[in-house]
Enzyme design. Structure first.
Site, mmCIF file in Angstrom:
data_model
loop_
_atom_site.group_PDB
_atom_site.id
_atom_site.type_symbol
_atom_site.label_atom_id
_atom_site.label_comp_id
_atom_site.label_asym_id
_atom_site.label_seq_id
_atom_site.Cartn_x
_atom_site.Cartn_y
_atom_site.Cartn_z
ATOM 1 N N THR A 83 0.863 -1.190 0.000
ATOM 2 C CA THR A 83 0.000 0.000 0.000
ATOM 3 C C THR A 83 0.890 1.229 0.000
ATOM 4 O O THR A 83 1.926 1.256 0.656
ATOM 5 C CB THR A 83 -0.907 0.065 1.236
ATOM 6 O OG1 THR A 83 -0.076 0.160 2.381
ATOM 7 C CG2 THR A 83 -1.798 -1.128 1.336
ATOM 8 N N GLU A 94 -5.846 -3.661 0.465
ATOM 9 C CA GLU A 94 -6.111 -4.765 1.400
ATOM 10 C C GLU A 94 -7.377 -5.539 1.051
ATOM 11 O O GLU A 94 -7.653 -6.576 1.650
ATOM 12 C CB GLU A 94 -6.269 -4.216 2.834
ATOM 13 C CG GLU A 94 -5.006 -3.643 3.450
ATOM 14 C CD GLU A 94 -4.803 -2.165 3.147
ATOM 15 O OE1 GLU A 94 -5.338 -1.683 2.117
ATOM 16 O OE2 GLU A 94 -4.128 -1.487 3.934
ATOM 17 N N LYS A 122 -12.602 17.919 12.941
ATOM 18 C CA LYS A 122 -13.421 17.922 14.153
ATOM 19 C C LYS A 122 -13.493 19.353 14.675
ATOM 20 O O LYS A 122 -12.528 19.875 15.223
ATOM 21 C CB LYS A 122 -12.829 16.984 15.201
ATOM 22 C CG LYS A 122 -13.872 16.532 16.172
ATOM 23 C CD LYS A 122 -13.536 15.165 16.733
ATOM 24 C CE LYS A 122 -14.742 14.627 17.482
ATOM 25 N NZ LYS A 122 -14.392 13.575 18.404
ATOM 26 N N TRP A 149 -18.176 16.524 13.742
ATOM 27 C CA TRP A 149 -17.408 16.067 12.585
ATOM 28 C C TRP A 149 -17.876 16.748 11.301
ATOM 29 O O TRP A 149 -19.078 16.873 11.050
ATOM 30 C CB TRP A 149 -17.564 14.549 12.425
ATOM 31 C CG TRP A 149 -16.719 13.778 13.380
ATOM 32 C CD1 TRP A 149 -15.887 14.285 14.334
ATOM 33 C CD2 TRP A 149 -16.612 12.352 13.472
ATOM 34 N NE1 TRP A 149 -15.269 13.265 15.014
ATOM 35 C CE2 TRP A 149 -15.697 12.073 14.515
ATOM 36 C CE3 TRP A 149 -17.188 11.293 12.788
ATOM 37 C CZ2 TRP A 149 -15.346 10.773 14.874
ATOM 38 C CZ3 TRP A 149 -16.837 10.000 13.145
ATOM 39 C CH2 TRP A 149 -15.922 9.757 14.181
HETATM 40 P P1 AMP Z 1 -5.298 2.072 -1.988
HETATM 41 O O1 AMP Z 1 -5.019 0.984 -1.028
HETATM 42 O O2 AMP Z 1 -4.088 2.835 -2.387
HETATM 43 O O3 AMP Z 1 -6.091 1.590 -3.142
HETATM 44 O O4 AMP Z 1 -6.195 3.157 -1.232
HETATM 45 C C1 AMP Z 1 -7.399 2.813 -0.619
HETATM 46 C C2 AMP Z 1 -8.061 4.046 -0.092
HETATM 47 O O5 AMP Z 1 -8.476 4.882 -1.167
HETATM 48 C C3 AMP Z 1 -9.344 3.764 0.660
HETATM 49 O O6 AMP Z 1 -9.104 3.385 1.992
HETATM 50 C C4 AMP Z 1 -10.051 5.101 0.549
HETATM 51 O O7 AMP Z 1 -9.552 6.018 1.498
HETATM 52 C C5 AMP Z 1 -9.661 5.573 -0.825
HETATM 53 N N1 AMP Z 1 -10.714 5.242 -1.794
HETATM 54 C C6 AMP Z 1 -10.767 4.226 -2.663
HETATM 55 N N2 AMP Z 1 -11.883 4.288 -3.419
HETATM 56 C C7 AMP Z 1 -12.571 5.366 -2.994
HETATM 57 C C8 AMP Z 1 -13.823 5.966 -3.355
HETATM 58 N N3 AMP Z 1 -14.576 5.496 -4.336
HETATM 59 N N4 AMP Z 1 -14.205 7.060 -2.670
HETATM 60 C C9 AMP Z 1 -13.450 7.580 -1.679
HETATM 61 N N5 AMP Z 1 -12.277 7.075 -1.310
HETATM 62 C C10 AMP Z 1 -11.830 5.979 -1.950
#
Ligand code: AMP
Length: 537
Positions: A180, A325, A434, A439
C-alpha cells in the site's frame, strides 16, 4: 473422495488455461511507448506465460519466491501475471511512481529475487537498484539490446517449451503481492491468495459487480501495479474478453483515441483520469466516436458533478470503493430497481455514494458507542470482512491492531451506511475535521466545490483553530482561464451545507500535491496550510 463436492482448487492458473483453450484467438492490444499498437491473443499469452514459468524455474525461482515487476499496462505484464504463478512464485507489482527510497525498502522487505522491468522504466530502476535484492533483472525491451547486467525477456523465454507441467497449487497459497502506498508510515505488503483473486474475479464479472462479459472490450487504465489494476486483467481473462492496455500514455487524448480505435466498452481509472477526459470531451465533443462505455471510477471519491457530466456525453460512470487490502473491490454503486423511480437528484446522490457491499463482503460502521445504525447519518470507521480481505500484512506483526478482535479489517475510512445499505465514505480517519466536537466531512466539501464551474480541483483540510480546535480550510485550483473569489465559493456552498461546515478560508494554488497513487497528499497540505487560520489570513 468422500466429501459432498469435489475438492477442486480455486487457482489462478485455471484462468489462463481456460482462456487459452476456449478463447485462443480473442485479441489483446497494447499501446507501445512509441504510440504504435502491438497485438496478441490469449492463446499466445498462455504459451508465453508457460515459457516465462519455465525460464523462471531455470533461474532458480522456487515455490513462494517473489518475482517483481516494474512496468506499465501491456500484454507482457499480463504474461507475468500468469507466468510467475505458473512457476509457483508470487508476482509482486512495484509502483514506479514511488520514491526510490520506498522502492528499495519494499523490494528488500519483500525479498524480490527477480525483477521484470520495462525498458522505459530503466532510469527509475537505476535510482534504487543498488539497494534492492534482485538477483536477475529481465528487461521488456522494444528492440534495443538489454543493457549490461540485465537479461532480455525475449531471449530468456525463447528456448523454453510452450507447455510446462503445472503443479497442483493450494488455493490458499500466495500468488500476488502489492504494497500500500499510504501517506503515513512505512509501506505495508498484502499477499493475495489464489482463492481471493479467483473469487474476486467471479464477483467482478457479475452484472451486480462490474458487469464484464466475453463480448466486452476492457481497457484497464488503472495501473497494473496498483492492486492488480483492480483485478481487471484477471476478470477479463476469466470471461475471455478482449483487453486493451494503454501502456505509458495516460493523457486524455491518447486514451480517447484508443477507446475510439479499439471500440472499448468498459474502462477503469481514478477520478483525475476521468476529469482530464471530461475536459477533452467538453473541448471537442464531436472529435471521438465512442461506443457506450461503462467507466469504473474509484481510488478517491468521484464527485457527483463528474457523474452528471459524463451522462451528458452518454458515458456511464460507475462509482466503486476498495483498497489494496481488499483486492480491491469492496463496494459498487448501482441503483437498486426499487430506486430507479426516485427524482433525478436523489438518484445522482445515490450513484455518487461508494455503493453496496459486494457479495461476500460484510461492512459495518463502528462509532464510539459500537456499531452505528444504518441511517445514512451516523459516521464511524468502516470495517469490512470477506474472502478477499487481507487477514494480515506481510511480516508486519506490529500492525495487528488494524484488525478488530472479532476479525474485521479496520479500513481507516470514515463512512455512513444508509437504510438501503449504500456505503458513503466521508473521510479518512486522519483527514476528518473535528470542529467544536462536531465532525465535518472534507470529502463532501471537496466534491461540492468541484461542482463549481470555475473549479478544477479542491482539497479541504483541518486547519488549527484556537476556538474550535479545527476548522475546514479549502485549497482550490481554478480551471484555466476561469475566475472565482472566496466569496463566490462561500456563496456557492452555503445553500448546500450547515453553516458550521463552510470553510473559514479559501486558498488558491496552481496545483495540489499528490501521492504516487494520484490521491491528494493531505499531509503536505496540512504542513503547509494547517496554521493559516491561526495566522489570521
Ligand atoms: P489504496 O489501497 O491505495 O487503493 O487506497 C485505498 C483508499 O483509497 C481507501 O481506503 C479510501 O480512502 C480511498 N478510496 C478508494 N476508493 C474510494 C472511493 N470510491 N471514494 C473515496 N475514497 C476511496
Amino acid at each position: 473422495m468422500d466429501g459432498l463436492m469435489m475438492d477442486y482448487p480455486l487457482t489462478v492458473d485455471h484462468l489462463i488455461e481456460r482462456a487459452g483453450r476456449l478463447f485462443p484467438t480473442v485479441p489483446l492490444a497494447s499501446r507501445l511507448p512509441d504510440g504504435s499498437i502491438s497485438r496478441t491473443t490469449y492463446g499466445e499469452v498462455r504459451r508465453r506465460a508457460h515459457r516465462l514459468a519455465g525460464a523462471l524455474r531455470r533461474l532458480g525461482i522456487e515455490r513462494g519466491d517473489r518475482v517483481a515487476t516494474l512496468a506499465w499496462n501491456h500484454h507482457r505484464h499480463l504474461e507475468a501475471y500468469f507466468g510467475v504463478p505458473l512457476a509457483g512464485a508470487v508476482f509482486h507489482t512495484l509502483n514506479p511512481r514511488l520514491h526510490p527510497d520506498d522502492l528499495a525498502y519494499i523490494a528488500t522487505h519483500a525479498r524480490d529475487r527477480v525483477l521484470l522491468v520495462d525498458d522505459v522504466l530503466l532510469p527509475a530502476l537505476e535510482r534504487f537498484r543498488d539497494r534492492a535484492p534482485f538477483e536477475h533483472v529481465v528487461v521488456w525491451s522494444h528492440g534495443d539490446a538489454a543493457p549490461e547486467g540485465t537479461l532480455d525477456y525475449e531471449e530468456l523465454i525463447a528456448p523454453e517449451a510452450d507447455e510446462i507441467a503445472i503443479p497442483r497449487f493450494d488455493e490458499n497459497e500466495a500468488v500476488g503481492m502489492c504494497y500500500t502506498s499510504g501517506t503515513t508510515g512505512r509501506p505495508k505488503g498484502v499477499l493475495y491468495s489464489h482463492r481471493a483473486i479467483v473469487l474476486h474475479s467471479l464477483m467482478s464479472a457479475t452484472k451486480s459487480g462490474l458487469g464484464i462479459g466475453q463480448g466486452d472490450v476492457l481497457c484497464p487504465v488503472v495501473p497494473m501495479f496498483h492492486v492488480n489494476a483492480w483485478g481487471l486483467p484477471f476478470t477479463g481473462t476469466l470471461v475471455g474478453c478482449t483487453q486493451v492496455f494503454p501502456g505509458p500514455r495516460l493523457d486524455a487524448e491518447s486514451l480517447l483515441g484508443l477507446y475510439e480505435q479499439e471500440d472499448v466498452t468498459i474502462s477503469a481509472g481514478v477520478p483525475t483520469i476521468w476529469m482530464g477526459i471530461l475536459e477533452a470531451l467538453e473541448r471537442e465533443p464531436d472529435r471521438w466516436k465512442l461506443e457506450p462505455i461503462n467507466m469504473i471510477v474509484g481510488g478517491s471519491a468521484a464527485p457527483e458533478s463528474l457523474i452528471r457530466a459524463f451522462d451528458r456525453h452518454g458515458l456511464n460512470l460507475i462509482h466503486a470503493w476498495g483498497m489494496t487490502e481488499t483486492t480491491p473491490l469492496g463496494t459498487v454503486s448501482s441503483l437498486k430497481r426499487a430506486l430507479l423511480d426516485l427524482p433525478e437528484d436523489e438518484r445522482y446522490a445515490i450513484r455518487a455514494k461508494q455503493g453496496l457491499p459486494s457479495a461476500f463482503v460484510d461492512a459495518r460502521v463502528m462509532g464510539p458507542a459500537g456499531e452505528a445504525p444504518w441511517d445514512g447519518e451516523t459516521m464511524g470507521e468502516l470495517e469490512v470482512r470477506g474472502p478477499w480481505v487481507a487477514a494480515s500484512y506481510f511480516e508486519t506483526p506490529d500492525l495487528a491492531d488494524k484488525w478488530s478482535p472479532d476479525g474485521w479489517f479496520r479500513t481507516g475510512d470514515v463512512a455512513t451506511i444508509d437504510a438501503d445499505g449504500y456505503v458513503k465514505i466521508t473521510d479518512r480517519v486522519k483527514d476528518l475535521i473535528k470542529s467544536g466536537g462536531e465532525w465535518i466531512s472534507s470529502v463532501d466539501l471537496e466534491n461540492a466545490l468541484m461542482g463549481h464551474a470555475a473549479v478544477r480541483e479542491a482539497a479541504v483540510i483541518a486547519a488549527r483553530d484556537p476556538k474550535w480546535d479545527e476548522r475546514p480550510l479549502a485549497i482550490v485550483v481554478l480551471k484555466e482561464g476561469a475566475s472565482a473569489t472566496a466569496d463566490d465559493l462561500r456563496g456557492y456552498l452555503e445553500p448546500k451545507f450547515a453553516k458550521f461546515w463552510i470553510p473559514d478560508a479559501f486558498v488558491f494554488v496552481d496545483e495540489i500535491p499528490r501521492t504516487a497513487a494520484g490521491k491528494f497528499l493531505k499531509s503536505a497540505l496540512r504542513d503547509r496550510f494547517g496554521d493559516e487560520l491561526a495566522k489570521g489570513s
